[in-house]
Design a protein around this motif. Structure first.
Motif, PDB file in Angstrom:
ATOM      1  N   THR A 209       0.818  -1.225   0.000  1.00 56.55           N
ATOM      2  CA  THR A 209       0.000   0.000   0.000  1.00 56.55           C
ATOM      3  C   THR A 209       0.844   1.263   0.000  1.00 56.55           C
ATOM      4  OG1 THR A 209      -0.096   0.057   2.421  1.00 56.55           O
ATOM      5  CG2 THR A 209      -1.804  -1.209   1.289  1.00 56.55           C
ATOM      6  N   ALA A 210       2.164   1.099  -0.083  1.00 54.31           N
ATOM      7  CA  ALA A 210       3.051   2.263   0.023  1.00 54.31           C
ATOM      8  C   ALA A 210       3.107   3.087  -1.248  1.00 54.31           C
ATOM      9  CB  ALA A 210       4.465   1.808   0.401  1.00 54.31           C
ATOM     10  N   GLY A 211       2.700   2.501  -2.371  1.00 52.82           N
ATOM     11  CA  GLY A 211       2.792   3.218  -3.634  1.00 52.82           C
ATOM     12  C   GLY A 211       1.732   4.303  -3.764  1.00 52.82           C
ATOM     13  N   VAL A 212       2.007   5.266  -4.624  1.00 52.96           N
ATOM     14  CA  VAL A 212       1.069   6.353  -4.895  1.00 52.96           C
ATOM     15  C   VAL A 212       0.246   5.992  -6.120  1.00 52.96           C
ATOM     16  CG1 VAL A 212       0.845   8.793  -5.472  1.00 52.96           C
ATOM     17  CG2 VAL A 212       2.669   8.030  -3.929  1.00 52.96           C
ATOM     18  N   ARG A 213      -1.071   6.088  -6.020  1.00 54.35           N
ATOM     19  CA  ARG A 213      -1.934   5.770  -7.140  1.00 54.35           C
ATOM     20  C   ARG A 213      -1.702   6.761  -8.262  1.00 54.35           C
ATOM     21  NH1 ARG A 213      -7.890   3.989  -5.229  1.00 54.35           N
ATOM     22  NH2 ARG A 213      -8.013   3.852  -7.504  1.00 54.35           N
ATOM     23  N   THR A 214      -1.769   6.244  -9.511  1.00 54.30           N
ATOM     24  CA  THR A 214      -1.489   7.092 -10.671  1.00 54.30           C
ATOM     25  C   THR A 214      -2.754   7.410 -11.456  1.00 54.30           C
ATOM     26  OG1 THR A 214      -0.984   5.109 -11.982  1.00 54.30           O
ATOM     27  CG2 THR A 214       0.861   6.210 -10.889  1.00 54.30           C
ATOM     28  N   ASP A 215      -3.927   7.108 -10.891  1.00 49.67           N
ATOM     29  CA  ASP A 215      -5.178   7.417 -11.574  1.00 49.67           C
ATOM     30  C   ASP A 215      -5.754   8.724 -11.053  1.00 49.67           C
ATOM     31  OD1 ASP A 215      -5.908   6.679  -9.070  1.00 49.67           O
ATOM     32  OD2 ASP A 215      -7.041   4.895  -9.641  1.00 49.67           O
ATOM     33  N   PHE A 216      -7.024   8.976 -11.387  1.00 48.50           N
ATOM     34  CA  PHE A 216      -7.677  10.219 -10.962  1.00 48.50           C
ATOM     35  C   PHE A 216      -7.739  10.330  -9.440  1.00 48.50           C
ATOM     36  CE2 PHE A 216     -11.574  12.579  -9.859  1.00 48.50           C
ATOM     37  CZ  PHE A 216     -11.261  13.804 -10.427  1.00 48.50           C
ATOM     38  N   ILE A 217      -7.967   9.176  -8.773  1.00 48.29           N
ATOM     39  CA  ILE A 217      -8.011   9.180  -7.305  1.00 48.29           C
ATOM     40  C   ILE A 217      -6.672   9.622  -6.741  1.00 48.29           C
ATOM     41  CG2 ILE A 217      -8.361   7.779  -5.244  1.00 48.29           C
ATOM     42  CD1 ILE A 217     -10.890   8.267  -6.870  1.00 48.29           C
ATOM     43  N   GLY A 218      -5.579   9.155  -7.357  1.00 45.90           N
ATOM     44  CA  GLY A 218      -4.248   9.577  -6.925  1.00 45.90           C
ATOM     45  C   GLY A 218      -4.045  11.067  -7.111  1.00 45.90           C
ATOM     46  N   PHE A 219      -4.552  11.602  -8.224  1.00 53.32           N
ATOM     47  CA  PHE A 219      -4.450  13.034  -8.503  1.00 53.32           C
ATOM     48  C   PHE A 219      -5.156  13.843  -7.414  1.00 53.32           C
ATOM     49  CE2 PHE A 219      -6.420  16.852 -10.273  1.00 53.32           C
ATOM     50  CZ  PHE A 219      -5.331  17.480 -10.856  1.00 53.32           C
ATOM     51  N   ILE A 220      -6.391  13.439  -7.089  1.00 49.62           N
ATOM     52  CA  ILE A 220      -7.168  14.141  -6.071  1.00 49.62           C
ATOM     53  C   ILE A 220      -6.522  13.994  -4.698  1.00 49.62           C
ATOM     54  CG2 ILE A 220      -9.385  14.225  -4.865  1.00 49.62           C
ATOM     55  CD1 ILE A 220      -9.440  15.396  -7.675  1.00 49.62           C
ATOM     56  N   SER A 221      -5.961  12.813  -4.417  1.00 50.20           N
ATOM     57  CA  SER A 221      -5.332  12.573  -3.116  1.00 50.20           C
ATOM     58  C   SER A 221      -4.146  13.495  -2.894  1.00 50.20           C
ATOM     59  CB  SER A 221      -4.892  11.111  -2.999  1.00 50.20           C
ATOM     60  OG  SER A 221      -5.999  10.241  -3.095  1.00 50.20           O
ATOM     61  N   ILE A 222      -3.306  13.626  -3.925  1.00 51.57           N
ATOM     62  CA  ILE A 222      -2.132  14.499  -3.802  1.00 51.57           C
ATOM     63  C   ILE A 222      -2.559  15.956  -3.684  1.00 51.57           C
ATOM     64  CG2 ILE A 222      -0.008  15.275  -4.924  1.00 51.57           C
ATOM     65  CD1 ILE A 222       0.146  12.558  -6.285  1.00 51.57           C
ATOM     66  N   LEU A 223      -3.575  16.340  -4.445  1.00 54.65           N
ATOM     67  CA  LEU A 223      -4.082  17.714  -4.373  1.00 54.65           C
ATOM     68  C   LEU A 223      -4.632  18.003  -2.976  1.00 54.65           C
ATOM     69  CD1 LEU A 223      -4.486  20.195  -6.215  1.00 54.65           C
ATOM     70  CD2 LEU A 223      -6.809  19.361  -6.649  1.00 54.65           C
ATOM     71  N   ALA A 224      -5.363  17.033  -2.400  1.00 56.80           N
ATOM     72  CA  ALA A 224      -5.909  17.204  -1.056  1.00 56.80           C
ATOM     73  C   ALA A 224      -4.785  17.284  -0.021  1.00 56.80           C
ATOM     74  CB  ALA A 224      -6.847  16.045  -0.725  1.00 56.80           C
TER      75      ALA A 224
END
Length: 292
Positions: A209-224
């Protein structure tokens, strides 16, 4: 905003700052004596962060092909800007060295730490802006920073108003935001280490689970995460650093009053080096007292 007003309190009025729970915490538990007595420890702590800030200036040229973000077109964090901020930080430390007064050592250390945090905050924002600018567009960036600014203004105004009421003993307005922030910060200072341990244990037990998602959810997560980081730093500035540095300002403004209040000799208060150079043999020297 009431910043100028909170700088005009008398010595007697400034004493009420000692009733502030955040200031009391910083005085009793936020005094890093081992760090400012042994500068090498501070250097060892800050060098890895400076190295990280320097390394961030190279990431513009190394775009991850799996990233949900497009290739950045504008580098908002060029390498020359790192050297500008580093030079400014070092110059501010050098400038504060002229205030070689013993009772200000802790205050000076927190001023230097605070300026470093501000540099870190600016650098991280420019770093995220570099990679998010194309996706957010100019309108999205304006909305993002407008929200941060509005929330930051409300938090700062709330704390400044509370400090003004505290200093001048004016009628206390029921400030729910100030009460909420005080409770939140106290909770984080008391139990924040538990969250850190739980995150480390989770990553150890579930390394996948340590990796960063590269989809839209990952985009929103990093923005948040970026937005939360900005608000968190604003809250820390307003509720930890601002009250304590205000207290340090009044200690500098009324040094003799605070010295007598804390029942210390001039050498204990100013330090022998400062006392011998600026006070001994002058009209400032307190007569009839045995200086140890």
């Amino acid at each position: 905003m009431e910043l100028p007003k909170i700088l005009t309190a008398s010595f007697e009025e400034s004493l009420v700052l000692l009733d502030d729970s955040m200031i009391d915490y910083m005085i009793k538990k936020g005094d890093p004596k081992q760090l400012y007595k042994r500068p090498i420890l501070s250097i060892l702590l800050v060098l890895p962060v400076i190295a990280l800030l320097y390394g961030m200036t190279f990431l513009y040229y190394h775009h991850d092909p799996n990233s949900p973000l497009p290739i950045p077109t504008i580098n908002f964090l060029p390498q020359w800007l790192f050297w500008v901020f580093l030079s400014m930080w070092i110059l501010s430390i050098a400038y504060l060295r002229k205030y070689s007064i013993l009772y200000l050592k802790q205050v000076k250390y927190h001023v230097n730490s605070n300026s470093f945090i501000i540099w870190l905050m600016i650098a991280l924002n420019l770093f995220f802006l570099t990679f998010f600018f194309s996706s957010l567009t100019i309108l999205g960036v304006i909305v993002f920073f407008a929200l941060v600014t509005i929330i930051g203004y409300l938090v700062a105004r709330s704390k400044l108003r509370a400090l003004s009421q505290q200093l001048f003993q004016t009628e206390q307005i029921n400030n729910k935001l100030d009460d909420l922030m005080d409770k939140l910060i106290k909770f984080l200072m008391k139990y924040g280490w538990v969250a850190v341990i739980l995150v480390v244990l989770w990553k150890f037990i579930f390394p996948g689970t340590a990796g960063v998602r590269t989809d839209f959810i990952g985009f929103i997560s990093i923005l948040a995460m970026w937005f939360t980081m900005d608000i968190g730093i604003v809250v820390a500035e307003c509720y930890l650093f601002l009250p304590y540095l205000l207290y340090g300002y009044y200690k500098y403004k009324y040094p003799e009053d605070y010295r007598i209040w804390e029942e210390k000799t001039q050498i204990e208060w100013y330090g022998k080096k400062y006392f011998d150079k600026h006070i001994k043999g002058t009209t400032l020297e307190e007569k009839g007292e045995k200086q140890k």
